[in-house]
Design an enzyme around this catalytic site. Structure first.
Site, PDB file in Angstrom:
ATOM      1  CB  THR A 188      -0.949   0.021   1.208  1.00 21.14           C
ATOM      2  OG1 THR A 188      -1.656   1.260   1.219  1.00 21.14           O
ATOM      3  CG2 THR A 188      -0.205  -0.151   2.524  1.00 21.14           C
ATOM      4  CD  GLU A 333      -4.258  -1.561   4.039  1.00 22.11           C
ATOM      5  OE1 GLU A 333      -3.378  -0.858   4.557  1.00 22.11           O
ATOM      6  OE2 GLU A 333      -4.993  -1.142   3.104  1.00 22.11           O
ATOM      7  CE  LYS A 440     -13.158  17.010  16.585  1.00 27.85           C
ATOM      8  NZ  LYS A 440     -12.760  15.827  17.360  1.00 27.85           N
ATOM      9  CD1 TRP A 445     -14.348  16.280  13.377  1.00 26.29           C
ATOM     10  CD2 TRP A 445     -15.320  14.361  12.797  1.00 26.29           C
ATOM     11  NE1 TRP A 445     -13.747  15.288  14.091  1.00 26.29           N
ATOM     12  CE2 TRP A 445     -14.324  14.085  13.763  1.00 26.29           C
ATOM     13  CE3 TRP A 445     -16.060  13.298  12.300  1.00 26.29           C
ATOM     14  CZ2 TRP A 445     -14.052  12.806  14.219  1.00 26.29           C
ATOM     15  CZ3 TRP A 445     -15.805  12.016  12.748  1.00 26.29           C
ATOM     16  CH2 TRP A 445     -14.801  11.777  13.697  1.00 26.29           C
TER      17      TRP A 445
END
Length: 562
Positions: A188, A333, A440, A445
């Site tokens: 990855t 993954e 944030k 958020w």
């Protein structure tokens, strides 16, 4: 204790070779078409492919490759790369696909970490191999994917693929393997530090192929002509190199040329019905169609993933070109498929606007994957479409640990993806950010992806990225970095006004910066880490209005960076 009653079924292992054997036996005359590095179109069949994959297996065994050894590839999408997929795994070796777009030092690290025995490479990477070879002393040999006539002049001593193949007859029987044996190794590039390896099994690969082909997934069949734009070095082309043979679909490989003109011409000439790729590639293809007035005559659907598909792109493909967009999410993954945006019967009866809002999300899981979102305390959050949480997944094609890492990343049997998401009552996943990219502001958020999607819906915007910028009052506020579309113009004020009524007012960026291009990772994702570093000293106008500077550097003189 009662002894469990066992079923009486054949114990046939799920092996990668069975996929190609099935295609060769039952769809033997179906074509595999490749645009070659040499410049021409190569055609052969699944039957031809299996024979040559067996020749490769024989050649590798003759070179001393044993089951469990890693054989790497540095190659574009093409028939020889497909042969490497099956010729290595078919006798128990591991096919290790390497992303050639990574930095040479990263590639050298990956080769050495994997302890690759041999590396097969397309001739376009000859200079790269000359750079890598001195850094990879344990590689036993480098194999150029060409014939003798096209062998490139190199400093490194290399073997010729076709010469090795000519020495074998293909009279080889795929051995019976334990389905838990390793099949593919993918690293990855989405992590900090050195890349990490995901080591798949034959079982996980075959199950993932079934999942990819499902009607509510990529919906592949023998009647499809499939063009994987997503590279075979990017998580096994999202499983298309396996789901294609499983279903008997025609495969069309584009080689190294992924520009709009090349892709469009190949799609039209080979009557492609299904494709898959990242948004940046589709952006180039759509720009070409816009410039030339072209239309698709056969393309029915495409899978878009790797990064969030802008809603504007989805609407243009569906409304202007009649192409169904299947929005997908996954990760290395996860082999990689996790969710896809397909509607069930009830959802398909809703008003079109509601359907589109659902399809703009990353969709629902396919069988084989489960998911949940958790809060900071680790407790599962409700599926109400409002609660934001860290996304965790599990399933038979999700990794248990990284290659050569003893410590497992799992939390109570779940893999933490690093994504922040909501899940709505329809079970649709909406990725709002990577945990490292979320903004944030004042403790609340802001989804950088949602902010970007509004920007790219503006006709003058080609691409946009939203990043956090330091603020003295709110800690962080959004900064929008924009690439204008060629021939169009838009001002900062016009673009900010475009947000009115589309997002909450406090989500609207505090500033806009126009740039010539945005940095991307080797897999086409926006490289926000680099953007945050580039604009770490940017001063937002709102910060100045509060009478405080935010990370001013000498020479900034209190003015926003332009």
């Amino acid at each position: 204790m009662t002894t469990p009653l066992l079923g009486q079924m054949m114990d046939v292992p799920l092996t990668v070779s069975s996929l190609l054997a099935h295609a060769a036996r039952h769809f033997g005359s179906t074509e595999i078409v490749s645009r070659r590095i040499e410049g021409d179109l190569h055609r052969y069949t699944y039957r031809d492919c299996e024979k040559r994959a067996k020749q490769l297996a024989q050649a590798l065994i003759a070179l001393g490759v044993e089951p469990g050894d890693r054989v790497a590839t540095l190659a574009w999408n093409g028939y020889r790369h497909l042969e490497a997929y099956y010729g290595t795994t078919g006798f128990g070796a591991v096919c290790h696909t390497i992303n050639p777009r990574l930095f040479p030092d990263q590639i050298a690290y990956i080769i050495n970490h994997a302890d690759d025995a041999y590396v097969l490479f397309d001739t376009t990477f000859a200079a790269l191999v000359d750079t890598l070879a001195p850094q990879c002393p344990h590689v036993r040999g480098w194999i150029a994917l060409c014939d003798e006539a096209h062998r490139p002049p190199m400093q490194t001593s290399v073997l010729c693929y076709e010469t090795l193949m000519d020495g074998q007859d293909g009279g080889f029987d795929w051995p019976a393997l334990d389905e838990q044996q390793a099949s593919y190794l993918c690293y990855t590039s989405g992590t900090t530090g050195n890349p990490k390896g995901a080591l798949y099994t034959h079982r996980s690969t075959v199950l993932h192929a079934f999942g990819a082909a499902l009607p509510d997934s990529m919906s592949l069949s023998a009647s499809d002509s499939v063009l994987p734009i997503v590279p075979m070095f990017h998580v096994n082309a999202w499983g298309l190199a396996h789901a294609g043979p499983l279903t008997g679909a025609k495969l069309v490989f584009p080689g190294k040329d992924l520009d709009g003109k090349s892709l469009y011409e190949l799609m039209e000439s080979e009557r492609v019905t299904c494709s898959a790729g990242v948004p940046t590639v589709w952006l180039g293809l759509l720009n070409y169609l816009r410039e030339t007035g072209g239309k698709f005559s056969s393309l029915q659907r495409t899978v878009i993933g790797g990064s969030a598909c802008p809603p504007a792109m989805l609407r243009i493909l569906e409304d202007d070109y009649g192409v169904q967009v299947i929005h997908a999410w996954g990760m290395t993954e996860m082999s990689p498929l996790g969710t896809l945006s397909k509607l069930n019967w009830e959802q398909s009866q809703r008003p079109l606007a509601e359907q589109r809002k659902l399809l703009e999300k990353q969709g629902h899981v396919i069988y084989g994957v489960d998911m949940k979102i958790v809060g900071e305390d680790g407790r599962e959050l409700p599926w109400d479409g409002v609660a934001f949480g860290d996304l965790h997944v599990r399933g038979p094609w999700v990794i248990d640990r990284y290659f050569r890492k003893e410590e497992s990343p799992l939390i109570d049997g779940w893999f933490p993806t690093g994504d922040v998401a909501t899940i709505d009552p329809d079970s649709f996943l909406h990725i709002t950010d990577r945990s490292k990219d979320v903004i944030k502001s004042g403790g609340e958020w802001i989804s950088s992806i949602d902010v970007e999607n509004v920007a790219v819906a503006h006709p003058a915007v080609a691409e946009a990225a939203c990043i956090a910028c330091a603020h003295p009052k709110w800690t962080e506020r959004p900064l929008l970095v924009v690439v204008k579309r060629a021939g169009f113009d838009v001002t900062r004020e016009e673009l900010l006004a475009f947000y009115d009524g589309k997002v909450a007012k406090w989500w609207i960026p505090d500033d806009v910066v126009f740039v010539d291009e945005l940095p991307h990772t080797a897999t086409g994702k926006l490289q926000k880490l680099k953007l945050r570093d580039l604009f770490r000293d940017h001063v937002l106008p709102s910060a100045l209005e509060d009478g405080r500077n935010c990370a001013l550097t000498p020479g900034a003189q209190g003015k926003p960076v332009r």
